[in-house]
Design an enzyme around this catalytic site. Structure first.
Site, PDB file in Angstrom:
ATOM      1  N   ILE A  35       0.840  -1.212   0.000  1.00 28.49           N
ATOM      2  CA  ILE A  35       0.000   0.000   0.000  1.00 28.49           C
ATOM      3  C   ILE A  35       0.866   1.250   0.000  1.00 28.49           C
ATOM      4  O   ILE A  35       0.366   2.359   0.040  1.00 28.49           O
ATOM      5  CB  ILE A  35      -0.987   0.027   1.199  1.00 28.49           C
ATOM      6  CG1 ILE A  35      -0.246  -0.207   2.516  1.00 28.49           C
ATOM      7  CG2 ILE A  35      -2.098  -0.997   0.997  1.00 28.49           C
ATOM      8  CD1 ILE A  35      -1.100   0.087   3.735  1.00 28.49           C
ATOM      9  N   TYR A 141      -0.964 -10.279  17.889  1.00 34.20           N
ATOM     10  CA  TYR A 141      -0.082 -10.767  16.825  1.00 34.20           C
ATOM     11  C   TYR A 141      -0.016 -12.296  16.870  1.00 34.20           C
ATOM     12  O   TYR A 141      -0.184 -12.971  15.851  1.00 34.20           O
ATOM     13  CB  TYR A 141       1.308 -10.170  17.037  1.00 34.20           C
ATOM     14  CG  TYR A 141       2.343 -10.533  15.989  1.00 34.20           C
ATOM     15  CD1 TYR A 141       2.214 -10.111  14.675  1.00 34.20           C
ATOM     16  CD2 TYR A 141       3.470 -11.273  16.335  1.00 34.20           C
ATOM     17  CE1 TYR A 141       3.185 -10.416  13.726  1.00 34.20           C
ATOM     18  CE2 TYR A 141       4.447 -11.575  15.393  1.00 34.20           C
ATOM     19  CZ  TYR A 141       4.299 -11.147  14.090  1.00 34.20           C
ATOM     20  OH  TYR A 141       5.257 -11.449  13.158  1.00 34.20           O
ATOM     21  N   LYS A 145      -1.176 -15.186  14.247  1.00 34.38           N
ATOM     22  CA  LYS A 145      -0.184 -16.103  13.649  1.00 34.38           C
ATOM     23  C   LYS A 145      -0.601 -17.560  13.854  1.00 34.38           C
ATOM     24  O   LYS A 145      -0.494 -18.369  12.928  1.00 34.38           O
ATOM     25  CB  LYS A 145       1.216 -15.841  14.215  1.00 34.38           C
ATOM     26  CG  LYS A 145       1.846 -14.550  13.695  1.00 34.38           C
ATOM     27  CD  LYS A 145       2.009 -14.531  12.177  1.00 34.38           C
ATOM     28  CE  LYS A 145       2.716 -13.304  11.655  1.00 34.38           C
ATOM     29  NZ  LYS A 145       2.672 -13.190  10.185  1.00 34.38           N
TER      30      LYS A 145
HETATM   31  N1  LIG Z   1      10.691  -8.956  10.514  1.00 35.85           N
HETATM   32  C1  LIG Z   1      10.631  -9.886  11.450  1.00 35.85           C
HETATM   33  O1  LIG Z   1      11.434  -9.882  12.402  1.00 35.85           O
HETATM   34  C2  LIG Z   1       9.595 -10.981  11.356  1.00 35.85           C
HETATM   35  C3  LIG Z   1       9.674 -12.066  12.254  1.00 35.85           C
HETATM   36  C4  LIG Z   1       8.692 -13.056  12.193  1.00 35.85           C
HETATM   37  C5  LIG Z   1       7.707 -12.992  11.225  1.00 35.85           C
HETATM   38  N2  LIG Z   1       7.663 -11.931  10.367  1.00 35.85           N
HETATM   39  C6  LIG Z   1       6.557 -11.879   9.403  1.00 35.85           C
HETATM   40  O2  LIG Z   1       7.037 -11.638   8.088  1.00 35.85           O
HETATM   41  C7  LIG Z   1       6.092 -10.836   7.357  1.00 35.85           C
HETATM   42  C8  LIG Z   1       6.782  -9.598   6.810  1.00 35.85           C
HETATM   43  O3  LIG Z   1       7.411  -8.921   7.883  1.00 35.85           O
HETATM   44  P1  LIG Z   1       8.235  -7.566   7.683  1.00 35.85           P
HETATM   45  O4  LIG Z   1       9.201  -7.499   8.807  1.00 35.85           O
HETATM   46  O5  LIG Z   1       8.707  -7.421   6.292  1.00 35.85           O
HETATM   47  O6  LIG Z   1       7.066  -6.509   7.996  1.00 35.85           O
HETATM   48  P2  LIG Z   1       7.050  -4.922   7.722  1.00 35.85           P
HETATM   49  O7  LIG Z   1       6.165  -4.309   8.763  1.00 35.85           O
HETATM   50  O8  LIG Z   1       8.429  -4.403   7.571  1.00 35.85           O
HETATM   51  O9  LIG Z   1       6.325  -4.865   6.306  1.00 35.85           O
HETATM   52  C9  LIG Z   1       4.961  -5.130   6.142  1.00 35.85           C
HETATM   53  C10 LIG Z   1       4.499  -4.410   4.891  1.00 35.85           C
HETATM   54  O10 LIG Z   1       3.082  -4.624   4.751  1.00 35.85           O
HETATM   55  C11 LIG Z   1       2.550  -3.431   4.185  1.00 35.85           C
HETATM   56  N3  LIG Z   1       1.111  -3.349   4.440  1.00 35.85           N
HETATM   57  C12 LIG Z   1       0.472  -2.843   5.523  1.00 35.85           C
HETATM   58  N4  LIG Z   1      -0.853  -2.917   5.372  1.00 35.85           N
HETATM   59  C13 LIG Z   1      -1.063  -3.485   4.147  1.00 35.85           C
HETATM   60  C14 LIG Z   1      -2.231  -3.819   3.415  1.00 35.85           C
HETATM   61  N5  LIG Z   1      -3.465  -3.575   3.894  1.00 35.85           N
HETATM   62  N6  LIG Z   1      -2.073  -4.398   2.192  1.00 35.85           N
HETATM   63  C15 LIG Z   1      -0.828  -4.646   1.683  1.00 35.85           C
HETATM   64  N7  LIG Z   1       0.318  -4.330   2.336  1.00 35.85           N
HETATM   65  C16 LIG Z   1       0.192  -3.753   3.550  1.00 35.85           C
HETATM   66  C17 LIG Z   1       3.329  -2.307   4.859  1.00 35.85           C
HETATM   67  O11 LIG Z   1       3.245  -1.098   4.097  1.00 35.85           O
HETATM   68  C18 LIG Z   1       4.731  -2.894   4.920  1.00 35.85           C
HETATM   69  O12 LIG Z   1       5.521  -2.486   3.816  1.00 35.85           O
HETATM   70  C19 LIG Z   1       4.952 -10.554   8.353  1.00 35.85           C
HETATM   71  O13 LIG Z   1       3.944 -11.519   8.185  1.00 35.85           O
HETATM   72  C20 LIG Z   1       5.605 -10.741   9.694  1.00 35.85           C
HETATM   73  O14 LIG Z   1       4.667 -11.087  10.681  1.00 35.85           O
HETATM   74  C21 LIG Z   1       8.581 -10.930  10.416  1.00 35.85           C
END
Ligand SMILES: NC(=O)c1ccc[n+]([C@@H]2O[C@H](COP(=O)([O-])OP(=O)(O)OC[C@H]3O[C@@H](n4cnc5c(N)ncnc54)[C@H](O)[C@@H]3O)[C@@H](O)[C@H]2O)c1
Length: 321
Positions: A35, A141, A145
């Site tokens: 987005i 969260y 999950k």
């Molecule tokens: N980064 C970590 O440490 C970590 C650890 C475990 C799991 N994860 C999982 O990995 C996935 C990605 O994590 P990340 O760290 O890249 O997250 P992030 O928060 O950096 O990125 C998430 C992205 O989703 C976008 N977004 C928000 N609302 C949206 C919508 N309605 N439609 C489409 N996009 C939208 C945001 O703009 C953002 O760019 C998530 O599911 C997260 O739970 C991440």
């Protein structure tokens, strides 16, 4: 070749997964979507779609128009932000995944879904947490999950959707800032160490958690998606271990490179409570046995690489300041 769609592509994982997928499969076959626009510095040129995953019609339209066959579904609200905005977290984390799985069922797409160590809770064994164990998380969260893991299993068993996933620990990277998680300190500490030789940490110094360096995370995603499906007993929600440290331990490692680095503590009760409800370490033997998972970076190698890469990235700003 089949087209790949990445949702939430402007985030911490997507910013590095997009260039990695484009290098492997060809830029024109990898559609980045979010987005918001990805930062130009972190994305190799290629197609981008504005896609809100909470809107079923938008997900379907992009998949249909581009002939998408694989979806890496990264759009989500992360742990600390989800405690702030639980209703929005439910709508995106559950609604978005449901729309992606429904489209995957209709268009025969494969799906990658990242779960998290946040899918565990205070009643889960905290040391070497088993692959299959109690999951009663106390955060929104975590609730999304666990529910997401179950929904993925349901679509795999009921409709034959090839949906695979892992439970990531905290991810450490230098390309894009982290998106509001409980483990964000392990990235912030490097920025502050380089800029100010000082960091105020929001978790206690003795809080041990599993973490992973982004190059290992990207490799895990790509290796799991390419794994022989007949070897996968779990398919989805694989525990993954890589690094395990406390903030005190990480600060000591950074001090080997920046001897006058100082860490202080101002504990945030909300994020500390989330961390205290998570495993201290996980048992990832299922991932190792079923698709050959093996991390390449230890704490010393990750710290060296982070300081070097981030030092280069921050150099122009430091020179100006
Ligand atoms: N980064 C970590 O440490 C970590 C650890 C475990 C799991 N994860 C999982 O990995 C996935 C990605 O994590 P990340 O760290 O890249 O997250 P992030 O928060 O950096 O990125 C998430 C992205 O989703 C976008 N977004 C928000 N609302 C949206 C919508 N309605 N439609 C489409 N996009 C939208 C945001 O703009 C953002 O760019 C998530 O599911 C997260 O739970 C991440």
């Amino acid at each position: 070749m089949d087209t790949i769609l990445v949702t939430g592509a402007a985030g911490q994982i997507g910013s590095e997964l997009i260039p990695a997928l484009r290098a492997k499969y060809g830029a024109s076959l990898v559609i980045a979507s979010d987005i918001r626009m990805p930062a130009p510095t972190t994305s190799v040129e290629g197609p981008f779609e504005h896609l809100d995953c909470t809107k079923a019609d938008q997900v379907q339209e992009v998949v249909r128009r581009h002939g998408v066959r694989t979806i890496y579904h990264l759009a989500a609200i992360l742990s600390a932000t989800a405690e702030d905005r639980p209703q929005a977290a439910w709508i995106l984390n559950m609604g978005g995944l449901y729309h992606v799985l429904e489209v995957a069922r209709q268009y025969r797409c494969s799906v990658f879904f990242p779960s998290s160590i946040g899918a565990f809770g205070p009643t889960t064994p905290r040391d070497r947490t088993p692959q299959d164990t109690a999951q009663r998380p106390t955060t929104m969260y975590g609730v999304t999950k666990v529910s997401g893991e179950l929904l993925c299993d349901y679509y795999a068993h009921r409709f034959g959707v090839d949906v695979r996933g892992v439970r990531f620990p905290g991810l450490i990277s230098y390309a894009a800032p982290p998106g509001g998680g409980t483990t964000d300190y392990a990235v912030e500490i490097f920025y502050q160490a380089i800029r100010y030789r000082h960091y105020t940490c929001f978790l206690r110094g003795d809080t041990a958690l599993d973490m992973m360096y982004m190059p290992d995370a990207l490799r895990a995603i790509m290796e799991l998606m390419e794994a022989d499906s007949t070897r996968l007993k779990h398919r989805n929600a694989f525990n993954l271990g890589a690094l395990n440290f406390t903030s005190e331990g990480l600060a000591a490692e950074i001090r080997k490179h920046i001897p006058d680095f100082v860490i202080e503590y101002e504990v945030d009760p909300i994020r500390q409570a989330i961390a205290d409800s998570w495993p201290r370490s996980v048992d990832d033997s299922a991932a190792r046995a079923e698709w050959g998972w093996s991390p390449a970076y230890d704490v010393a190698a990750m710290t060296r690489d982070m300081l070097q890469k981030l030092g280069t990235k921050l150099k122009p700003a430091l020179a100006k300041g």
